[in-house]
Design a protein around this motif. Structure first.
Motif, short mmCIF file in Angstrom:
data_model
loop_
_atom_site.label_atom_id
_atom_site.label_comp_id
_atom_site.label_asym_id
_atom_site.label_seq_id
_atom_site.Cartn_x
_atom_site.Cartn_y
_atom_site.Cartn_z
N ALA A 66 0.83 -1.21 0.00
CA ALA A 66 0.00 0.00 0.00
C ALA A 66 0.86 1.25 0.00
CB ALA A 66 -0.93 -0.01 1.23
N GLN A 67 1.93 1.21 0.81
CA GLN A 67 2.84 2.36 0.84
C GLN A 67 3.50 2.57 -0.52
OE1 GLN A 67 5.41 1.29 4.08
NE2 GLN A 67 4.06 2.17 5.65
N ASP A 68 3.87 1.46 -1.18
CA ASP A 68 4.49 1.57 -2.51
C ASP A 68 3.50 2.16 -3.51
OD1 ASP A 68 6.78 0.48 -1.48
OD2 ASP A 68 6.41 -1.54 -2.24
N ARG A 69 2.24 1.73 -3.43
CA ARG A 69 1.24 2.28 -4.35
C ARG A 69 1.03 3.76 -4.11
NH1 ARG A 69 -1.31 -2.61 -3.57
NH2 ARG A 69 -2.53 -1.79 -1.83
N ARG A 70 1.01 4.15 -2.82
CA ARG A 70 0.81 5.57 -2.52
C ARG A 70 1.98 6.40 -3.04
NH1 ARG A 70 0.27 5.06 2.34
NH2 ARG A 70 2.19 5.87 3.23
N ALA A 71 3.21 5.86 -2.86
CA ALA A 71 4.39 6.57 -3.35
C ALA A 71 4.36 6.68 -4.88
CB ALA A 71 5.67 5.86 -2.91
N ALA A 72 3.91 5.59 -5.54
CA ALA A 72 3.83 5.61 -7.00
C ALA A 72 2.78 6.62 -7.46
CB ALA A 72 3.49 4.22 -7.52
N ARG A 73 1.64 6.66 -6.73
CA ARG A 73 0.61 7.62 -7.10
C ARG A 73 1.08 9.05 -6.89
NH1 ARG A 73 -3.06 5.74 -4.21
NH2 ARG A 73 -2.94 7.14 -2.45
N GLN A 74 1.80 9.29 -5.80
CA GLN A 74 2.33 10.62 -5.56
C GLN A 74 3.33 11.02 -6.64
OE1 GLN A 74 3.86 10.21 -1.57
NE2 GLN A 74 1.89 10.68 -0.61
N ALA A 75 4.17 10.04 -7.04
CA ALA A 75 5.13 10.32 -8.11
C ALA A 75 4.41 10.62 -9.41
CB ALA A 75 6.07 9.12 -8.29
N GLU A 76 3.32 9.87 -9.67
CA GLU A 76 2.55 10.10 -10.89
C GLU A 76 1.89 11.47 -10.86
OE1 GLU A 76 -1.22 8.09 -13.30
OE2 GLU A 76 -0.34 7.10 -11.55
N GLU A 77 1.34 11.84 -9.68
CA GLU A 77 0.72 13.16 -9.56
C GLU A 77 1.74 14.26 -9.74
OE1 GLU A 77 -1.06 13.03 -5.73
OE2 GLU A 77 -2.81 11.85 -6.37
N ALA A 78 2.97 14.03 -9.18
CA ALA A 78 4.03 15.02 -9.34
C ALA A 78 4.43 15.14 -10.81
CB ALA A 78 5.24 14.65 -8.49
N ALA A 79 4.49 13.98 -11.49
CA ALA A 79 4.85 13.99 -12.92
C ALA A 79 3.77 14.71 -13.73
CB ALA A 79 5.03 12.56 -13.43
N GLU A 80 2.50 14.46 -13.37
CA GLU A 80 1.42 15.14 -14.08
C GLU A 80 1.47 16.64 -13.82
OE1 GLU A 80 -2.10 13.28 -12.70
OE2 GLU A 80 -1.84 11.47 -13.92
N GLU A 81 1.77 17.01 -12.57
CA GLU A 81 1.87 18.43 -12.25
C GLU A 81 3.03 19.07 -13.01
OE1 GLU A 81 2.42 21.34 -8.33
OE2 GLU A 81 2.15 19.18 -8.10
N GLN A 82 4.18 18.33 -13.06
CA GLN A 82 5.33 18.83 -13.79
C GLN A 82 5.00 18.96 -15.27
OE1 GLN A 82 8.12 20.03 -12.77
NE2 GLN A 82 9.06 20.33 -14.78
N GLY A 83 4.30 17.93 -15.79
CA GLY A 83 3.89 17.99 -17.20
C GLY A 83 2.96 19.15 -17.47
N ALA A 84 2.04 19.39 -16.54
CA ALA A 84 1.12 20.52 -16.71
C ALA A 84 1.86 21.84 -16.69
CB ALA A 84 0.05 20.49 -15.61
N THR A 85 2.87 21.92 -15.78
CA THR A 85 3.66 23.15 -15.71
C THR A 85 4.44 23.37 -17.00
OG1 THR A 85 3.91 22.90 -13.30
CG2 THR A 85 5.49 24.33 -14.43
N GLU A 86 5.06 22.28 -17.49
CA GLU A 86 5.81 22.40 -18.74
C GLU A 86 4.89 22.75 -19.90
OE1 GLU A 86 7.79 18.69 -19.13
OE2 GLU A 86 9.32 19.12 -17.60
N GLN A 87 3.69 22.16 -19.92
CA GLN A 87 2.73 22.47 -20.97
C GLN A 87 2.33 23.93 -20.90
OE1 GLN A 87 1.74 20.82 -23.48
NE2 GLN A 87 0.11 22.16 -24.20
N GLU A 88 2.11 24.41 -19.68
CA GLU A 88 1.75 25.83 -19.51
C GLU A 88 2.87 26.74 -19.98
OE1 GLU A 88 0.33 28.87 -15.94
OE2 GLU A 88 0.52 26.74 -15.57
N GLU A 89 4.11 26.34 -19.66
CA GLU A 89 5.26 27.14 -20.09
C GLU A 89 5.37 27.14 -21.61
OE1 GLU A 89 8.55 25.41 -18.10
OE2 GLU A 89 8.16 26.40 -16.18
N ARG A 90 5.14 25.97 -22.23
CA ARG A 90 5.18 25.91 -23.69
C ARG A 90 4.09 26.78 -24.31
NH1 ARG A 90 6.28 20.38 -22.74
NH2 ARG A 90 4.09 19.87 -22.99
#
Length: 288
Positions: free
Chosen positions: A178-202
């Motif tokens: 469960a902890q691994d899944r939560r960490a993976a989800r947090q990493a995915e959310e961070a990646a999505e947020e980073q992607g959204a930021t990069e998309q906004e910058e583009r």
């Protein structure tokens, strides 16, 4: 089919079919040479409505339930460390997960044709909260074979009758998963947020580039307009000069016409006088 598989099938059956399913599978176990398993299966208690829905959640939403149990680990660690700040941070997450699971449980129950009354909804929420607070209760909920809803009280976990519940500890493997899944989800959310930021910058860069291109085009259009206006002004000046020259030429021509007219009139008068003198001279000559 062994006892464990049969027990899972019994608690996965619709609530109204629990007794019939239990008895039928008990007969099958006995016929298969497992009288002890058959006896154990017959001893299984029919779940209350709240317990049946909690079992439905365990079967249908195992990852979300494990996230809730893992959050309970974080609460216990923060409590053991006397980390008040961390506990304050975890509390909103606790309510969020409980609300989310309770909402999903109501939807699942409705899809299965089971109405969720306010009393049942409260007992279900207490069961999920007990699973978060107590690791043994969490394991019991996760197993999906509850016969009664659970509630955490000051000294432990009790069932709907207020009797102590017989629950077993949560395993380390599932806690870690469960902890691994939560960490993976947090990493995915961070990646999505980073992607959204990069998309906004583009998109911002593209907007700026379009604005610069528009400004450059507007500047070229302005310069072309200025050049065209200057050419037009030069043409007007040239035409004005030609018009003035034409007017001067016309004025001189008119003066010449006037002078020629005057000279013609004078010549005509001179010719008339000469003709007159010529006639008089002729007459004089004839008289001689």
């Amino acid at each position: 089919m062994d006892f464990e598989e049969a027990a899972d099938a019994v608690y996965a059956a619709p609530a109204a079919d629990f007794i019939a399913t239990r008895n039928e599978l008990a007969k099958q176990l006995k016929a298969a040479g497992d009288p002890l398993g058959s006896t154990r299966l017959k001893a299984l208690r029919k779940p209350t409505v709240a317990a049946w829905i909690a079992n439905l959640v365990a079967r249908t939403l195992p990852d979300e339930l494990d996230d809730l149990l893992a959050l309970g680990d974080e609460f216990r660690e923060a409590t053991a460390d006397l980390d008040g700040e961390r506990l304050r941070e975890l509390t909103p997450r606790r309510h969020q997960l409980l609300d989310q699971l309770a909402k999903e449980a109501a939807r699942l129950a409705g899809d299965a044709g089971q109405k969720l009354s306010p009393d049942v909804g409260q007992k279900l929420r207490e069961t999920l909260d007990a699973a978060l607070v107590d690791p043994a209760a969490g394991d019991a909920v996760r197993e999906g074979r509850l016969s009664s809803a659970l509630r955490h009280v000051g000294f432990g976990v009790v069932d709907e009758n207020g009797e102590p519940s017989n629950v077993t500890p949560l395993t380390d493997d599932r806690r870690q998963a469960a902890q691994d899944r939560r960490a993976a989800r947090q990493a995915e959310e961070a990646a999505e947020e980073q992607g959204a930021t990069e998309q906004e910058e583009r998109e911002q860069q593209e907007r700026e580039e379009r604005e610069q291109a528009a400004k450059a085009e507007a500047k070229r259009a302005f310069e072309d307009a200025v050049a065209a206006a200057q050419d037009a002004e030069a043409k007007v000046e040239e035409l004005d000069k030609q018009l003035d020259d034409a007017r001067d030429a016309l004025s001189e021509a008119q003066a010449l016409v006037h002078q020629l007219g005057t000279d013609l009139d004078e010549a005509r008068r001179t010719a008339r006088e000469a003709q007159k003198h010529s006639r008089e001279a002729r007459k004089h000559y004839n008289r001689l």
